[in-house]
Design an enzyme around this catalytic site. Sequence first.
Site, mmCIF file in Angstrom:
data_model
loop_
_atom_site.group_PDB
_atom_site.id
_atom_site.type_symbol
_atom_site.label_atom_id
_atom_site.label_comp_id
_atom_site.label_asym_id
_atom_site.label_seq_id
_atom_site.Cartn_x
_atom_site.Cartn_y
_atom_site.Cartn_z
ATOM 1 N N HIS A 195 0.833 -1.221 0.000
ATOM 2 C CA HIS A 195 0.000 0.000 0.000
ATOM 3 C C HIS A 195 0.864 1.265 0.000
ATOM 4 O O HIS A 195 0.442 2.307 0.481
ATOM 5 C CB HIS A 195 -0.950 0.058 1.199
ATOM 6 C CG HIS A 195 -1.732 -1.201 1.414
ATOM 7 N ND1 HIS A 195 -3.001 -1.386 0.913
ATOM 8 C CD2 HIS A 195 -1.407 -2.362 2.046
ATOM 9 C CE1 HIS A 195 -3.437 -2.594 1.244
ATOM 10 N NE2 HIS A 195 -2.478 -3.215 1.929
ATOM 11 N N LYS A 216 17.071 20.679 -10.711
ATOM 12 C CA LYS A 216 16.313 19.473 -11.070
ATOM 13 C C LYS A 216 17.160 18.406 -11.762
ATOM 14 O O LYS A 216 18.022 18.707 -12.578
ATOM 15 C CB LYS A 216 15.143 19.831 -12.006
ATOM 16 C CG LYS A 216 14.004 20.557 -11.345
ATOM 17 C CD LYS A 216 13.345 19.813 -10.194
ATOM 18 C CE LYS A 216 12.525 18.632 -10.631
ATOM 19 N NZ LYS A 216 11.293 19.027 -11.340
ATOM 20 N N GLU A 253 10.499 7.548 -16.858
ATOM 21 C CA GLU A 253 9.141 8.050 -17.131
ATOM 22 C C GLU A 253 8.710 7.686 -18.549
ATOM 23 O O GLU A 253 7.550 7.337 -18.795
ATOM 24 C CB GLU A 253 9.099 9.564 -16.954
ATOM 25 C CG GLU A 253 9.236 9.990 -15.505
ATOM 26 C CD GLU A 253 9.394 11.498 -15.379
ATOM 27 O OE1 GLU A 253 8.532 12.119 -14.766
ATOM 28 O OE2 GLU A 253 10.373 12.067 -15.919
ATOM 29 N N SER A 277 16.038 20.698 -15.842
ATOM 30 C CA SER A 277 14.908 21.571 -16.140
ATOM 31 C C SER A 277 15.444 22.850 -16.750
ATOM 32 O O SER A 277 16.506 23.342 -16.358
ATOM 33 C CB SER A 277 14.154 21.889 -14.842
ATOM 34 O OG SER A 277 13.439 23.095 -14.987
#
Length: 488
Positions: free
Chosen positions: A183, A316, A323, A310
């Site tokens: 979970h 970043k 992804e 970024s």
Amino acid sequence: MMRILSLGWIRFAKAGRSENSIIMADGKKQATWGGRFSEGPAELMLRIGESVSFDQRLAPFDIQGSQAQAAMLAHVGIITLEERDAIQAGLDAILAQIKAGEFTWDPALEDVHMNIEQALTLEVPAAAKLHTARSRNDQVATDMRLWFKSACDELDLSLAKVIAALVDLADQTQGVIIPGYTHLQRAQPVPMAHHLLAYVEMFARDRTLIAAVKEQANVCPLGSGAIAGTTLPIDRDFVAKELGFVDDEGKPQLTQNSMDAVSDRDTFIQFASACAAVGIHLSRLSEDFILWSSAEFGFVKLPDAFTTGSSLMPQKKNPDAFELVRGKSARLTGNLQMLLTMVKGLPLTYNRDLQEDKPPVFDSFDQTKLILDCVAACLPGVSADVKRCAFAVADPALLATDVVDYLVKKAIPFREAHHVVGALVALSEQLDIPLNKLPFEEVSKIHEALGEDWVQAFDLEKALAARDKPGMPGPDQVAARIAHWRNV
Ligand code: ARG
């Protein structure tokens, strides 16, 4: 093994011609299917009908099929040995031209089959006999089965590389203990290696799926004709053997129903399904690495080469490769869905809808191979942040279940033991004291079976060492699994 990624064969004829004929070596036109038509297809018919823009990648397999067809026709005496040799030499030359990027594809000739036949017929008069006892329906079924066999070999190699990279990383992280999650809540401690080896199990299952697709593809449909075979004295065993559609003993494997053979797309669906399974596993793996590389987890550092920055926020480091793997895997389930939907309402046998079967399987192959190769290349650059992992796993609540086991070993029924430890956890939250630091006088009030030795349940090393049965995360089991995967 033949390379089957598109080699950039993108030269197209400028203006499409609009007759359905083949030009012979002597310059005369010979109708292909255009014999009964008084006018050629509309420009839009050509656009909707052409498949050569995507099926040209079948060229090596189409040529292989035609080589075998010519050999078989000569074997049964339908063409002469000289005609066979001329056809085969012509096909060799065309393949060389295609590979060199010098072949001009004409969309007006619809597909890879007609383009190659036209090019051959221009050079070799005997090519007009090549299509004897063959239809594009059994030809495309044959080409695709050859393609699937080759595609499965390539995917299997890529899967093996991902497995090897995961096993290497598991080897390096046998001693790095992290919380395992259910979970997405901290559950129980596990070596990072055990978590990584879970994916190895998945990819190993995927290899068996891919092998099953290859086996299913290994049956020769050539000789089924358009739908009902042929009256000509062909030799199906001969052509199946020529093309390698044989079992382990070298016995030819033939499709047994001509109507099924030209309309069956099960192998397409199985292939897309196997790719979707690989995609789902890669996507879950990616999700784990995306989470683990976030500041909140901080369990791993990803290699610069597979991350991006970024344009606005200088700090970043984004896990773009993972992804994109997660994103691309959505295409794989989409492709499977497309094929299932396309086939479900089709009456037997061949319907032109079936031409749309190729873009999804080619896309599934391309994307699956790309994301497998990307993950295999990225994993060696991943490193575990040992300190952050140690910090996360120091949470004593992760061993609450081990306290239950401690009580069970003292003959307390499991349900009661679970309740007792629940009370300890509640107390720890209430007093804001870590579970293993609760004062013993408070602990002993909760249950008489809790002796001073109860804190030994919080020894992480012992807790893991005790998990020593097959499939468990104990160090010996994990080491054995790593050794196992190194030897398969
Ligand atoms: N390009 C076609 C396909 O991939 C080949 C089969 C054509 N057959 C036909 N009856 N028009 O489906």
